[in-house]
Design an enzyme around this catalytic site. Structure first.
Site, PDB file in Angstrom:
ATOM      1  N   HIS A   1      11.818 -11.925 -85.707  1.00 37.38           N
ATOM      2  CA  HIS A   1      11.127 -13.073 -85.897  1.00 37.38           C
ATOM      3  C   HIS A   1      10.910 -13.734 -84.564  1.00 37.38           C
ATOM      4  O   HIS A   1       9.946 -14.088 -84.192  1.00 37.38           O
ATOM      5  CB  HIS A   1      12.027 -14.224 -86.845  1.00 37.38           C
ATOM      6  CG  HIS A   1      11.153 -15.529 -86.823  1.00 37.38           C
ATOM      7  ND1 HIS A   1      11.222 -16.256 -87.956  1.00 37.38           N
ATOM      8  CD2 HIS A   1      10.050 -16.071 -86.175  1.00 37.38           C
ATOM      9  CE1 HIS A   1      10.482 -17.471 -87.791  1.00 37.38           C
ATOM     10  NE2 HIS A   1       9.725 -17.124 -86.811  1.00 37.38           N
TER      11      HIS A   1
ATOM     12  N   GLU B   1       5.160 -16.788 -80.876  1.00 36.59           N
ATOM     13  CA  GLU B   1       6.366 -16.678 -80.282  1.00 36.59           C
ATOM     14  C   GLU B   1       6.593 -16.839 -78.911  1.00 36.59           C
ATOM     15  O   GLU B   1       7.515 -17.223 -78.370  1.00 36.59           O
ATOM     16  CB  GLU B   1       7.105 -15.443 -80.928  1.00 36.59           C
ATOM     17  CG  GLU B   1       7.162 -15.405 -82.328  1.00 36.59           C
ATOM     18  CD  GLU B   1       8.120 -16.534 -82.917  1.00 36.59           C
ATOM     19  OE1 GLU B   1       9.234 -16.700 -82.405  1.00 36.59           O
ATOM     20  OE2 GLU B   1       8.012 -17.280 -84.130  1.00 36.59           O
TER      21      GLU B   1
ATOM     22  N   HIS C   1       8.160 -20.084 -77.746  1.00 36.19           N
ATOM     23  CA  HIS C   1       9.813 -20.031 -77.265  1.00 36.19           C
ATOM     24  C   HIS C   1       9.743 -19.047 -75.865  1.00 36.19           C
ATOM     25  O   HIS C   1      10.548 -19.384 -75.011  1.00 36.19           O
ATOM     26  CB  HIS C   1      10.324 -19.118 -78.351  1.00 36.19           C
ATOM     27  CG  HIS C   1      10.539 -19.777 -79.582  1.00 36.19           C
ATOM     28  ND1 HIS C   1      11.571 -20.865 -80.058  1.00 36.19           N
ATOM     29  CD2 HIS C   1       9.899 -19.501 -80.850  1.00 36.19           C
ATOM     30  CE1 HIS C   1      11.318 -21.028 -81.168  1.00 36.19           C
ATOM     31  NE2 HIS C   1      10.412 -20.536 -81.742  1.00 36.19           N
TER      32      HIS C   1
HETATM   33  P1  5GP Z   1      12.524 -23.888 -89.870  1.00 39.18           P
HETATM   34  O1  5GP Z   1      11.984 -25.314 -90.261  1.00 39.18           O
HETATM   35  O2  5GP Z   1      11.579 -23.034 -90.927  1.00 39.18           O
HETATM   36  O3  5GP Z   1      13.945 -23.533 -89.972  1.00 39.18           O
HETATM   37  O4  5GP Z   1      12.020 -23.621 -88.403  1.00 39.18           O
HETATM   38  C1  5GP Z   1      10.472 -23.536 -88.197  1.00 39.18           C
HETATM   39  C2  5GP Z   1      10.493 -22.997 -86.653  1.00 39.18           C
HETATM   40  O5  5GP Z   1      11.184 -24.014 -85.898  1.00 39.18           O
HETATM   41  C3  5GP Z   1      11.172 -21.683 -86.281  1.00 39.18           C
HETATM   42  O6  5GP Z   1      10.458 -20.794 -86.550  1.00 39.18           O
HETATM   43  C4  5GP Z   1      11.563 -21.887 -84.988  1.00 39.18           C
HETATM   44  O7  5GP Z   1      10.365 -21.524 -84.085  1.00 39.18           O
HETATM   45  C5  5GP Z   1      11.740 -23.096 -84.752  1.00 39.18           C
HETATM   46  N1  5GP Z   1      13.251 -23.398 -84.909  1.00 39.18           N
HETATM   47  C6  5GP Z   1      13.937 -23.879 -86.071  1.00 39.18           C
HETATM   48  N2  5GP Z   1      15.153 -23.930 -86.025  1.00 39.18           N
HETATM   49  C7  5GP Z   1      15.568 -23.384 -84.487  1.00 39.18           C
HETATM   50  C8  5GP Z   1      16.662 -23.304 -83.695  1.00 39.18           C
HETATM   51  O8  5GP Z   1      17.636 -23.454 -84.134  1.00 39.18           O
HETATM   52  N3  5GP Z   1      16.489 -23.142 -82.387  1.00 39.18           N
HETATM   53  C9  5GP Z   1      15.209 -22.933 -81.870  1.00 39.18           C
HETATM   54  N4  5GP Z   1      15.260 -22.511 -80.473  1.00 39.18           N
HETATM   55  N5  5GP Z   1      14.179 -22.703 -82.768  1.00 39.18           N
HETATM   56  C10 5GP Z   1      14.216 -23.173 -83.867  1.00 39.18           C
HETATM   57  P1  5GP Z   2       8.367 -20.353 -85.953  1.00 40.81           P
HETATM   58  O1  5GP Z   2       8.331 -20.683 -87.472  1.00 40.81           O
HETATM   59  O2  5GP Z   2       8.799 -19.466 -85.118  1.00 40.81           O
HETATM   60  O3  5GP Z   2       7.711 -21.683 -85.388  1.00 40.81           O
HETATM   61  O4  5GP Z   2       6.758 -19.520 -86.188  1.00 40.81           O
HETATM   62  C1  5GP Z   2       6.420 -19.195 -87.339  1.00 40.81           C
HETATM   63  C2  5GP Z   2       4.828 -19.224 -87.338  1.00 40.81           C
HETATM   64  O5  5GP Z   2       4.562 -17.836 -87.182  1.00 40.81           O
HETATM   65  C3  5GP Z   2       4.458 -19.665 -88.540  1.00 40.81           C
HETATM   66  O6  5GP Z   2       3.155 -20.410 -88.189  1.00 40.81           O
HETATM   67  C4  5GP Z   2       3.980 -18.469 -89.406  1.00 40.81           C
HETATM   68  O7  5GP Z   2       2.869 -18.803 -90.409  1.00 40.81           O
HETATM   69  C5  5GP Z   2       3.717 -17.382 -88.366  1.00 40.81           C
HETATM   70  N1  5GP Z   2       3.930 -16.098 -88.785  1.00 40.81           N
HETATM   71  C6  5GP Z   2       3.275 -15.120 -88.864  1.00 40.81           C
HETATM   72  N2  5GP Z   2       3.824 -13.858 -89.447  1.00 40.81           N
HETATM   73  C7  5GP Z   2       5.088 -14.439 -89.576  1.00 40.81           C
HETATM   74  C8  5GP Z   2       6.189 -13.709 -90.149  1.00 40.81           C
HETATM   75  O8  5GP Z   2       6.100 -12.364 -90.383  1.00 40.81           O
HETATM   76  N3  5GP Z   2       7.366 -14.455 -90.436  1.00 40.81           N
HETATM   77  C9  5GP Z   2       7.353 -15.679 -90.110  1.00 40.81           C
HETATM   78  N4  5GP Z   2       8.676 -16.260 -90.295  1.00 40.81           N
HETATM   79  N5  5GP Z   2       6.458 -16.526 -89.537  1.00 40.81           N
HETATM   80  C10 5GP Z   2       5.292 -15.752 -89.168  1.00 40.81           C
END
Ligand code: 5GP
Ligand code: 5GP
Length: 271
Positions: A61, A115, A119
């Site tokens: 991811h 990503e 990040h």
């Molecule tokens: P979710 O709300 O689905 O847990 O996270 C959404 C997105 O926020 C993740 O895909 C990632 O990009 C970022 N994120 C969530 N938790 C963390 C964390 O503990 N550390 C970092 N660096 N990014 C995070």
């Molecule tokens: P994060 O939650 O790391 O910020 O990023 C997730 C983003 O990447 C979301 O906008 C999600 O729609 C997109 N994305 C594309 N492909 C994937 C996948 O295979 N897994 C996840 N978790 N997010 C994906």
């Protein structure tokens, strides 16, 4: 003319130093892998990449800069869009190990760009440029083969034959490997221990502690596990967090274990 040249050099130095400063602005990385079976088994749908259904394996991811106090930087350089040419030699590995399952179907480039921008730009340095960032993540995935670690978990069935009785009694024990052998030695039973499948993506339910232990046994480090909920409200293994040093190359014990919700027994869904 000479004045302009010296201003140009100074600007270059400031830009170089600002990149160095950005690179030190976090404490470690979370290396996050997702189980495709759990990503797809929720109310939101998933779409296979244009290259076809990914292998039934954990996929990357992201590699996320993280601070010890729980905070994290994001979107550090809006001017650094991911350049496809910089990672062209990695594309086929990324398609295999970092597939995108969101809808609509894509080649993965959109996910990788997201990503990188969110990040990767916060880890940008001389070593971790766009190519270095994706290469580091691919190497980490190779080092931590989670599926293999879980399959080797050592959950086994022991068939013991009790020899101090006239009647042979067959006992079946489902135990962790070392405990099983110790048990059989202690009870002086002759034991033909045979392995059954370890922790497998077979829709079965597994102890969360055994999952963490299996990954620790294989990699040397305790992971964080994140679960999501399937349409029948089962808690299922979704993401595995491992911690990595700021060079992006060595696993470390997590300075902060990511706190994510999981039941004590979690489903490992098929994919
Ligand atoms: P979710 O709300 O689905 O847990 O996270 C959404 C997105 O926020 C993740 O895909 C990632 O990009 C970022 N994120 C969530 N938790 C963390 C964390 O503990 N550390 C970092 N660096 N990014 C995070
Ligand atoms: P994060 O939650 O790391 O910020 O990023 C997730 C983003 O990447 C979301 O906008 C999600 O729609 C997109 N994305 C594309 N492909 C994937 C996948 O295979 N897994 C996840 N978790 N997010 C994906």
């Amino acid at each position: 003319m000479r004045l302009n040249f010296s201003i140009f050099i100074k600007l270059l130095m400031i830009q170089y130093l600002s990149v160095l400063c950005v690179s030190e602005d976090f404490d470690f990385f979370y290396f996050v892998q997702q189980w495709p079976g759990a990503y797809c088994d929720t109310k939101h749908s998933c779409c296979y990449p244009r290259t076809g259904k990914p292998a039934a394996d954990f996929g990357i991811h992201g590699l996320w800069p993280q601070n010890k106090d729980g905070s994290y930087p994001q979107n550090c350089n809006p001017d650094s869009a991911l350049d496809e040419d910089q990672i062209s030699d990695l594309t086929s590995s990324l398609q295999k190990d970092w597939p995108s399952l969101s809808c609509p179907s894509s080649t993965g480039f959109r996910f990788w760009s997201h990503e990188w921008e969110k990040h990767g730009t916060c880890a940008e340095s001389e070593e971790i440029d766009q190519h270095g960032y994706f290469e580091a993540a691919l190497k980490l995935k190779e080092k931590a083969n989670l599926l293999q670690a879980l399959r080797n978990a050592g959950v086994c069935v022991c068939v013991c034959v009790c020899v101090d009785s006239q009647l042979f009694t067959f006992l079946f024990h489902v135990l962790i490997k070392e405990a099983l052998i110790r048990y059989c030695l202690l009870t002086k039973m002759s034991c033909s221990a045979k392995y059954v499948a370890g922790i497998q993506p077979d829709d079965g339910f597994y102890d969360l502690g055994s999952i963490k232990e299996a990954i620790k046994d294989a990699t040397g480090f305790t992971p964080g596990i994140e679960c999501n909920i399937d349409p029948s409200k089962n808690s299922q293994i979704y993401q595995v967090f491992m911690c990595v040093d700021i060079s992006g190359s060595e696993f470390i014990e997590c300075p902060v274990v990511p706190k994510r919700r999981c039941a004590s027994k979690v489903q490992f869904p098929k994919f």
